[in-house]
Design a protein around this motif. Structure first.
Motif, PDB file in Angstrom:
ATOM      1  N   LYS A   2      -5.393  -6.398  -3.700  1.00 32.31           N
ATOM      2  CA  LYS A   2      -6.108  -6.013  -2.300  1.00 32.31           C
ATOM      3  C   LYS A   2      -5.695  -7.028  -1.274  1.00 32.31           C
ATOM      4  O   LYS A   2      -5.171  -6.508  -0.097  1.00 32.31           O
ATOM      5  N   PRO A   3      -5.443  -8.277  -1.483  1.00 32.83           N
ATOM      6  CA  PRO A   3      -5.021  -9.092  -0.585  1.00 32.83           C
ATOM      7  C   PRO A   3      -3.410  -9.074  -0.186  1.00 32.83           C
ATOM      8  O   PRO A   3      -3.197  -9.507   0.733  1.00 32.83           O
TER       9      PRO A   3
ATOM     10  N   ARG B 274      -2.295  -5.929   0.153  1.00 30.40           N
ATOM     11  CA  ARG B 274      -2.357  -4.368   0.706  1.00 30.40           C
ATOM     12  C   ARG B 274      -1.029  -4.349   1.724  1.00 30.40           C
ATOM     13  O   ARG B 274      -0.343  -3.370   1.920  1.00 30.40           O
ATOM     14  N   ASN B 275      -1.212  -4.983   2.701  1.00 27.81           N
ATOM     15  CA  ASN B 275      -0.537  -4.973   3.834  1.00 27.81           C
ATOM     16  C   ASN B 275       0.647  -5.682   4.117  1.00 27.81           C
ATOM     17  O   ASN B 275       1.447  -5.658   4.934  1.00 27.81           O
TER      18      ASN B 275
ATOM     19  N   TYR C  34       0.892  -1.323  -0.016  1.00 30.41           N
ATOM     20  CA  TYR C  34      -0.014  -0.083  -0.147  1.00 30.41           C
ATOM     21  C   TYR C  34       0.813   1.286  -0.027  1.00 30.41           C
ATOM     22  O   TYR C  34       0.607   2.109  -0.766  1.00 30.41           O
TER      23      TYR C  34
ATOM     24  N   ASN D 201      -6.200   3.261  -3.286  1.00 29.64           N
ATOM     25  CA  ASN D 201      -7.054   2.149  -3.034  1.00 29.64           C
ATOM     26  C   ASN D 201      -7.907   1.636  -4.422  1.00 29.64           C
ATOM     27  O   ASN D 201      -8.201   0.700  -4.676  1.00 29.64           O
ATOM     28  N   GLU D 202      -8.236   2.511  -4.925  1.00 31.92           N
ATOM     29  CA  GLU D 202      -8.980   2.255  -6.409  1.00 31.92           C
ATOM     30  C   GLU D 202      -7.947   1.592  -7.291  1.00 31.92           C
ATOM     31  O   GLU D 202      -8.377   0.604  -8.026  1.00 31.92           O
ATOM     32  N   ASN D 203      -6.656   1.809  -7.424  1.00 36.82           N
ATOM     33  CA  ASN D 203      -5.906   1.252  -8.225  1.00 36.82           C
ATOM     34  C   ASN D 203      -5.512  -0.221  -7.576  1.00 36.82           C
ATOM     35  O   ASN D 203      -5.104  -0.845  -8.265  1.00 36.82           O
ATOM     36  N   ILE D 204      -5.299  -0.098  -6.459  1.00 35.89           N
ATOM     37  CA  ILE D 204      -5.045  -1.447  -5.876  1.00 35.89           C
ATOM     38  C   ILE D 204      -6.291  -2.629  -6.257  1.00 35.89           C
ATOM     39  O   ILE D 204      -5.744  -3.704  -6.508  1.00 35.89           O
ATOM     40  N   GLU D 205      -7.526  -1.992  -6.045  1.00 37.92           N
ATOM     41  CA  GLU D 205      -8.558  -2.739  -6.588  1.00 37.92           C
ATOM     42  C   GLU D 205      -8.525  -3.165  -8.014  1.00 37.92           C
ATOM     43  O   GLU D 205      -8.909  -4.080  -8.277  1.00 37.92           O
ATOM     44  N   ARG D 206      -8.154  -2.000  -9.035  1.00 40.92           N
ATOM     45  CA  ARG D 206      -8.015  -2.308 -10.249  1.00 40.92           C
ATOM     46  C   ARG D 206      -7.099  -3.519 -10.737  1.00 40.92           C
ATOM     47  O   ARG D 206      -7.480  -4.407 -11.660  1.00 40.92           O
TER      48      ARG D 206
END
Length: 234
Positions: A122-123, A125-126, A87, A113-118
């Motif tokens: 997301k899994p 992220r951290n 992230y 966050n939008e580009n992480i989703e795109r």
């Protein structure tokens, strides 16, 4: 909208001309692949498009602001070992948008966050960036570049070192980004078969411009028949 115009441009490297006779135009929404063998001038041209190199001949005109360009360079070994969360790496792509503000804004975090989703990460992220696989790291870096790419996304060999399955997934992601967001993609690659499968336009270099035009015209040209066999391969 025209984003780049190259007119009789030549760019140098270490005191000598690396690539010359550049005459091409990139318009909004294009997906241009800059193809050619190692040493043909691809990365030197990319630096010229980033305005990191000034042409020694001719001109390269940029139709957008420099802070509207997202850039994914080739990774060094030290960068692959970067000790930050995925992230944090993605969010750092918003640095050019912060201006004089000392902290990231709500919009910056929303864009990250939008580009992480795109990018479907997301899994991750951290998770620590240095612990990710090569393909996962490239998705994180692509999401980072998208955070800066208001108009143009420049990619330097984004699939270098990745296995064929991951490479195909990455190229499809880039194609989807181009189609879904309308952002212009300019990608350097020596993989001409993948280039003709996904790109809308081809610029083929061999220390000078051999071809520029649509992928369909490239495949029907002598260069396309020579380098890509006149057809795209899965």
């Amino acid at each position: 909208m025209t984003l780049y115009i190259c007119k009789d441009a030549a760019l140098g490297y270490e005191g000598s001309v690396a690539v010359r006779s550049l005459n091409f135009e990139v318009r909004s929404g294009d997906y241009l692949c800059i193809a050619g063998e190692n040493g043909s001038g691809k990365s030197t041209l990319l630096k010229g498009l980033l305005q990191l190199k000034t042409p020694v001949e001719g001109s390269i005109m940029l139709g957008v602001n420099a802070d509207e360009i997202g850039y994914l360079p080739q990774q060094t070994a030290a960068q692959k070992d970067f000790p930050a969360s995925a992230y944090e790496v993605v969010l750092s792509g918003r640095i050019s948008s912060r201006g004089i503000l000392p902290f990231y804004s709500r919009k910056d975090r929303l864009t990250a966050n939008e580009n992480i989703e795109r990018l479907g990460i997301k899994p991750l992220r951290n998770r620590c960036y240095r612990e990710l696989s090569g393909g996962q790291q490239q998705r994180v870096l692509l999401a980072r570049a998208l955070c800066a790419a208001k108009k143009i996304l420049l990619l330097d060999e984004p699939a270098a070192g990745l296995d064929p399955v991951i490479t195909k997934e990455l190229y499809r992601l880039i194609e989807n980004i181009n189609h879904e967001t309308g952002v212009t993609v300019i990608m350097v690659s020596h993989d001409i078969n993948s280039a003709v499968k996904y790109a809308s336009h081809i610029l083929h270099l061999k220390t000078e411009q051999l071809f520029f035009g649509t992928t369909a015209d490239y495949l029907n040209s002598p260069f396309g028949k020579m380098f890509a066999g006149g057809e795209s391969n899965d």
